[in-house]
Design a protein around this motif. Sequence first.
Motif, PDB file in Angstrom:
ATOM      1  N   ASP A 352       0.869  -1.181   0.000  1.00 41.29           N
ATOM      2  CA  ASP A 352       0.000   0.000   0.000  1.00 41.29           C
ATOM      3  C   ASP A 352       0.904   1.228   0.000  1.00 41.29           C
ATOM      4  O   ASP A 352       2.117   1.132   0.242  1.00 41.29           O
ATOM      5  N   GLU A 354       0.620   5.587   1.322  1.00 48.47           N
ATOM      6  CA  GLU A 354      -0.190   6.645   1.916  1.00 48.47           C
ATOM      7  C   GLU A 354       0.104   7.951   1.196  1.00 48.47           C
ATOM      8  O   GLU A 354       1.268   8.328   1.014  1.00 48.47           O
ATOM      9  N   SER A 411      -3.841   5.026   0.304  1.00 45.20           N
ATOM     10  CA  SER A 411      -4.744   5.539   1.335  1.00 45.20           C
ATOM     11  C   SER A 411      -4.700   7.062   1.371  1.00 45.20           C
ATOM     12  O   SER A 411      -3.654   7.676   1.163  1.00 45.20           O
ATOM     13  N   ASN A 413      -6.225  10.491   3.751  1.00 47.88           N
ATOM     14  CA  ASN A 413      -6.763  10.867   5.052  1.00 47.88           C
ATOM     15  C   ASN A 413      -7.918  11.845   4.880  1.00 47.88           C
ATOM     16  O   ASN A 413      -7.797  12.831   4.145  1.00 47.88           O
ATOM     17  N   THR A 443      -8.065   3.685  -0.494  1.00 49.09           N
ATOM     18  CA  THR A 443      -8.380   3.392   0.910  1.00 49.09           C
ATOM     19  C   THR A 443      -8.641   4.689   1.658  1.00 49.09           C
ATOM     20  O   THR A 443      -7.934   5.679   1.458  1.00 49.09           O
ATOM     21  N   GLU A 445      -8.702   6.685   5.177  1.00 50.88           N
ATOM     22  CA  GLU A 445      -8.205   6.693   6.560  1.00 50.88           C
ATOM     23  C   GLU A 445      -8.993   7.723   7.370  1.00 50.88           C
ATOM     24  O   GLU A 445      -9.115   8.880   6.962  1.00 50.88           O
ATOM     25  N   TRP A 473      -9.814   2.427   6.954  1.00 53.83           N
ATOM     26  CA  TRP A 473      -8.892   2.178   8.049  1.00 53.83           C
ATOM     27  C   TRP A 473      -9.155   3.162   9.175  1.00 53.83           C
ATOM     28  O   TRP A 473      -9.506   4.321   8.937  1.00 53.83           O
ATOM     29  N   ASP A 475      -7.291   5.362  11.752  1.00 51.10           N
ATOM     30  CA  ASP A 475      -5.936   5.912  11.809  1.00 51.10           C
ATOM     31  C   ASP A 475      -5.600   6.411  13.214  1.00 51.10           C
ATOM     32  O   ASP A 475      -6.490   6.764  13.992  1.00 51.10           O
TER      33      ASP A 475
END
Length: 719
Positions: A352, A354, A411, A413, A443, A445, A473, A475
């Motif tokens: 993955d 971020e 991912s 946020n 994904t 977060e 997810w 976080d």
Amino acid sequence: MKKFKFSKKELELIENSCVPSAVYQFVDNKVFTLAISKGLLELFGLEGNLKDYYEILDKDRYRECHPDDIAMLQNAAVTFATKEQPYNVVYRTKIKDGYKIIHAYGKHIYKGNNRLAVIWYTDEGIFKENSVVNKDLLNAAYSNFLTVTDSENVINYDYLTGFPTIAYFFYLADTTFFTKTEKLGKTPVMLFLDLNGMRYFNARFGFAEGDNLIRAFSRLLIETFTNNNCCRFGMDRFCVVTDDNRLEERLWDFFSKLENINDGKTLTARVGIYSTKVEKCSANKACDRAKLACDSSKNYPISHFTYFDKSMLAVYEKQQYIIDNIDRAINENWISVYYQPIIRAANDKVCDEEALSRWIDPQKGFMNPAEFIPILEESNLIYKLDLYVIEQVLVKMKQQKEKGLYIVPISVNLSRSDFSTCDIVEEIQKRVKASDIPPEKLTIEITESIIGKDYDYMKSQIKRFQDSGFKVWIDDFGSGYSSLDVLHDIPFNLIKFDMKFMLQFYKNEKSKIILSGLMKTAMNLGIETICEGVETEHQVNFLKEIGCTKLQGYYYCQPLPVEKIFERYDKGIQIGFENPDESEYFASLGKINLYDLSSVTNTGSQIFQNTFNTLPMAIFEIKDQTLRIVRGNNTYREFLKKYFDIIQPNIKYAFKSKFKPEDSLFLKTIEIIKESSNPIIIDEDIKDGINVHIYMRRIAINPVTGVVAFVIIILGVNK
């Protein structure tokens, strides 16, 4: 009559005011907007450049108003414009899920021969359709405007508290209080007070109880500072003018009494203090500066006060710069997206990434995300940044595909503000659908802190994401007062542990014990895990041993822009992306906690009832006639050292051995478990009459390579 125009200095003064207000002019039977304060935009939840709203207000000023109130507002505006009487209107304006009540009041002023209308606005709370209080307030205000000839008391005093309204309060402070205080040889001081947690108080006790608290708080202010020295700025915020005589002593006494008002149903308060010793200025400006001081300590939950100093102006100016330039920063590529790899523990490949934003400004230089992200969140502009990041992520995935590289999930946020300013789920869905990238490649977060602020709503939004194919997810788990209840109630796809566990890794053993327990809980729930902030090989080995499935940190790689990632591939120095077809296989290997026997033996059988955290355990892979150790715990390494003289085995490649199954029972059993997932226990003679009691079970089969992974546990050693 010509349209009046303020001087540049006058206009800047009005526009920079935190007081919700506007100045209008009635010319040729039409209302023109001459000036709008930033406080007005904040009150109505508006965003973007203030200049854009001049044209909007002139063209369609009632677009967000409740349909039932538009006729009344138009009539009130015409009456106010053509007659010499004050303006006093209460109406409803649109917010996300309903309406809020706005109280607008004003009067005419003259600039030379120009007759201008100054209107101030206050937020009176959320309108509830079945609330008798709300309906009575609206009806009374409308009736009052049409029939009451002497409205001095209504205009100049707040309906709930009896305090002077903002405009009248500033007038009294400028014309009376400041002058009188200075003549007495004292220093005038402006206070800005804000109750901590009013929203949650209303959610817990109801709006009626919230009004009771506001009234009780107001009575305490009167008791401490007298009525005409206080003002309700709006909702749960207040202004006070006083002098600096025993000021701190009076405030501590105020805080002490605050704990017992409203029958104990109360909140703490923070206070910003502006002293005219810093600089003599108008009440309006003093209020702005006191508010800056108050807002500078929002995250401090107990009652306290903060003095204004000029350094706050520099902070404020930087905040305003970020707000004013976010659109430009996006359009002119001042903001870049960097990607930090997330490594699969079982294969050391990038499984993955971020996505992280970096703002490199032509004037300010590099700005840390910790500087601009909180400001964008507070101003409800973070959704612009987050959607831009997602758009760049989708572009990167397409470029990666064109280069023939595996595409791993990335991912992003999200902030709580994203969910309140737009339908963020729909906005992301539209962008992903248009890109032809599968939703499972993106994904989401979400930190636990934003879930707790509106639990049921956030739970429903997470479900919307997951129903649409996105993984979600949690976080920064463990960064605050984390509750395991959220893991029980919301089916997250992965838990991301806060980097504080790695920061405390070498300080004491408690961090390791807690992390091991949390990792075991996650495994039992069937949830994958990431630990961020990994910087040393020791940390990597420990996390692999306790079953952390993914790792992130500078030990592997710092965040990089997309061009640097592709450059590493061109130079052959890349970590390497995981083949998505092998992801499930390696996920199975990563979930084994080598300090917890139950993570291996829990197959529905009741053979093992106890957990033995110190038994030697290791994971092997078998391919054709080659056997290798993937990883083993510390006890297994000690076992190898004692019985095979392997002092410092490389856990990933401890040994490779060509073998024949007839050589030993251990090797024969390997051939059996390649074909079956049933656990097997054997006794193997190794050397010098030493017999080893071994548990063996197949974990998974790699669907791409055919490699079989299995675990062994040394249950006992006998002579």
